[in-house]
Motif scaffolding. Structure first.
Motif, PDB file in Angstrom:
ATOM      1  N   ALA A  25       0.783  -1.235   0.000  1.00 26.35           N
ATOM      2  CA  ALA A  25       0.000   0.000   0.000  1.00 26.35           C
ATOM      3  C   ALA A  25       0.813   1.282   0.000  1.00 26.35           C
ATOM      4  O   ALA A  25       0.335   2.326  -0.442  1.00 26.35           O
ATOM      5  CB  ALA A  25      -0.929   0.001   1.224  1.00 26.35           C
TER       6      ALA A  25
ATOM      7  N   ALA B  87       1.454   3.970  -3.218  1.00 23.96           N
ATOM      8  CA  ALA B  87       0.434   4.877  -3.752  1.00 23.96           C
ATOM      9  C   ALA B  87       0.506   6.261  -3.107  1.00 23.96           C
ATOM     10  O   ALA B  87       0.626   7.271  -3.814  1.00 23.96           O
ATOM     11  CB  ALA B  87      -0.953   4.260  -3.606  1.00 23.96           C
TER      12      ALA B  87
ATOM     13  N   ARG C 100       1.752   9.825  -4.847  1.00 27.89           N
ATOM     14  CA  ARG C 100       0.941  11.054  -4.832  1.00 27.89           C
ATOM     15  C   ARG C 100       1.776  12.233  -4.351  1.00 27.89           C
ATOM     16  O   ARG C 100       1.604  13.366  -4.813  1.00 27.89           O
ATOM     17  CB  ARG C 100      -0.286  10.871  -3.941  1.00 27.89           C
TER      18      ARG C 100
ATOM     19  N   ASP D 208      -5.943   2.214  -5.601  1.00 25.70           N
ATOM     20  CA  ASP D 208      -6.400   1.825  -4.266  1.00 25.70           C
ATOM     21  C   ASP D 208      -5.633   0.608  -3.765  1.00 25.70           C
ATOM     22  O   ASP D 208      -5.361   0.487  -2.568  1.00 25.70           O
ATOM     23  CB  ASP D 208      -7.901   1.512  -4.293  1.00 25.70           C
ATOM     24  N   ALA D 209      -5.326  -0.301  -4.659  1.00 20.83           N
ATOM     25  CA  ALA D 209      -4.540  -1.499  -4.331  1.00 20.83           C
ATOM     26  C   ALA D 209      -3.416  -1.566  -5.344  1.00 20.83           C
ATOM     27  O   ALA D 209      -3.527  -2.236  -6.371  1.00 20.83           O
ATOM     28  CB  ALA D 209      -5.416  -2.739  -4.385  1.00 20.83           C
TER      29      ALA D 209
ATOM     30  N   ASP E 202      -3.487  -3.632  -8.871  1.00 22.74           N
ATOM     31  CA  ASP E 202      -3.720  -2.845 -10.088  1.00 22.74           C
ATOM     32  C   ASP E 202      -2.570  -3.023 -11.076  1.00 22.74           C
ATOM     33  O   ASP E 202      -2.783  -3.068 -12.291  1.00 22.74           O
ATOM     34  CB  ASP E 202      -3.889  -1.363  -9.732  1.00 22.74           C
TER      35      ASP E 202
END
Length: 425
Positions: A40, A43, A47, A260-261, A265
């Motif tokens: 996780a 991500a 960002r 999200d994952a 993804d």
């Protein structure tokens, strides 16, 4: 007396037993570092940093290396349970050790609850809290049974997680959808973004402290710990770099930032959607590994603080048969289970991140006091580690900084009140 058993070294004086070798210590470090965060963490880091994700990872690795080196040298010199709590107390004074221990126990207890909820959300989302409590109970029982059993379970968990990560990396890098151009650093990169990404990714490496925290249970700690910590950190860095490159090649910075994952993804983008449920299982298993290592670390720091009466002295008891701090483990397990069952701490543990960086800042400050005869690291190492921890802590989101400062302030106030009452007595 007939039927009596000779007490092993450590039982008579309340010390823990030295049962762990280099391989065991490395496994514990890997179980702490290669946890749910790898599924996780990229991500939010993407960002923050955009196409500067890899420089952010490199910066996090440099700070982690300095912290690991300082912790290893200190652990070899002070091979006791408690990690930086002990180092700060012995090298800087009682207050600094207490502050490190306070931040670690409070922050990591919340992290334990959050990790337990993560297990539940991956394994059975509709009953996440029940699964979280069951996971805490089960892992507390494993720890209670002895550190060797915890190591064996951690070894199995690490093997499963590494196999899942290897499958994702191979699928992404061999896919026709992978594009090396997505690894290029673009004009969107800012210093603030890279620093914040490094702060977020740093915690992927922070588990090497678990090796130092278990210093009282390691055989030949003067040699074992300095070997195990950099080895575990090096393996983790290779794994994280491979995963980051694979995810970026498959999704690009923008796709990774919006995922999200992220790894599931990335597998879908690589044209292997059947890997997505495997990634979900891997994430649940990884979260279990992180939770197991966290409970180990918090219970040992609790033991050390109880010995010095910063926590109830009864928590310093060592089980005569299993040789573990059984009361500390039971109390930590009970608190984590209650928090996981009643509170949503997933979005409210920013202070834990701040607390970990404070913990390592104190470790680096402690390492600066080592002499050459005590195995002092190169002088630049603790300086870079200390400055790096301070910069990354302040680069965290403002809410995390405020919450972290508040937790440390409460701890300092409790310490001051206790000292005042003791002085009056």
């Amino acid at each position: 007396m007939s039927g009596s058993r000779a007490r092993t070294p450590g039982e008579a004086d309340g010390r823990l037993r030295r049962r762990l070798g280099t391989t065991d210590a490395v496994v514990i470090g890997l179980g702490s570092m290669i946890g749910a965060g790898v599924f996780a963490a990229f991500a939010p880091a993407a960002r923050a940093a955009g196409s500067g994700l890899l420089p952010g990872l490199a910066l996090a690795a440099v700070v982690a290396y300095c912290n690991a080196t300082s912790s290893a040298r200190l652990a070899a010199r002070h091979p006791q349970s408690g990690g930086t709590y002990v180092y700060g107390r012995e090298r800087l004074g009682e207050f600094w050790g207490y502050l490190a221990g306070w931040g670690f126990v409070v922050g990591k207890t919340a992290s334990c609850a959050a990790m337990a909820l993560t297990v539940g959300l991956y394994a059975w989302p509709e009953h996440a809290r029940a699964v979280a409590v069951a996971a805490v109970v089960a892992l507390t029982a494993v720890n209670y049974a002895g550190v060797r059993k915890a190591v064996r379970l951690t070894r199995a968990i690490v093997a499963v997680v590494l196999a899942v990560l290897a499958a994702v990396v191979v699928a992404c890098l061999t896919s026709g959808e992978a594009d090396a151009a997505r690894l290029e650093i673009g004009s969107d990169v800012t210093v603030a973004g890279v620093l914040q990404a490094a702060g977020l990714l740093f915690f992927a490496f922070a588990g090497y402290a678990r090796i130092a925290t278990l210093g009282e249970e390691v055989r030949d700690p003067e040699r074992t710990i300095p070997r195990a910590i950099p080895l575990a950190l090096g393996i983790t860095l290779v794994v994280y770099a491979a995963v980051a490159v694979a995810a970026l090649a498959a999704l690009g910075p923008g796709g990774l930032a919006g995922a999200d994952a992220p790894l599931a993804d990335a597998a879908r983008a690589a044209g292997v959607p059947e890997l997505a449920p495997v990634v979900r299982v891997g994430a649940a298993v990884a979260a279990l590994g992180s939770l197991l290592a966290l409970i180990l670390g918090v219970s040992r720091t609790t033991l050390a603080m109880a010995r010095d009466r910063h926590l109830p002295p009864a928590l310093s008891a060592v089980h005569p048969r299993t040789g573990v701090p059984h009361r500390a483990e039971l109390v930590v397990g009970a608190v984590v289970a209650v928090v996981a069952a009643t509170a949503d701490v997933r979005g409210a543990i920013g202070f834990s991140s701040f607390g970990v960086l404070t913990y390592y800042a104190i470790a680096n400050a402690s390492a600066r006091t080592l002499t050459s005869a005590e195995g002092r690291p190169p002088r630049v190492v603790p300086v870079v580690g200390l400055v790096g921890c301070a910069v990354l802590a302040l680069a965290l989101p403002a809410a995390s900084v405020v919450a972290g400062c508040a937790v440390l302030a409460v701890g300092a106030a409790v310490y001051g009140v206790r000292r005042g009452l003791a002085g009056r007595r």
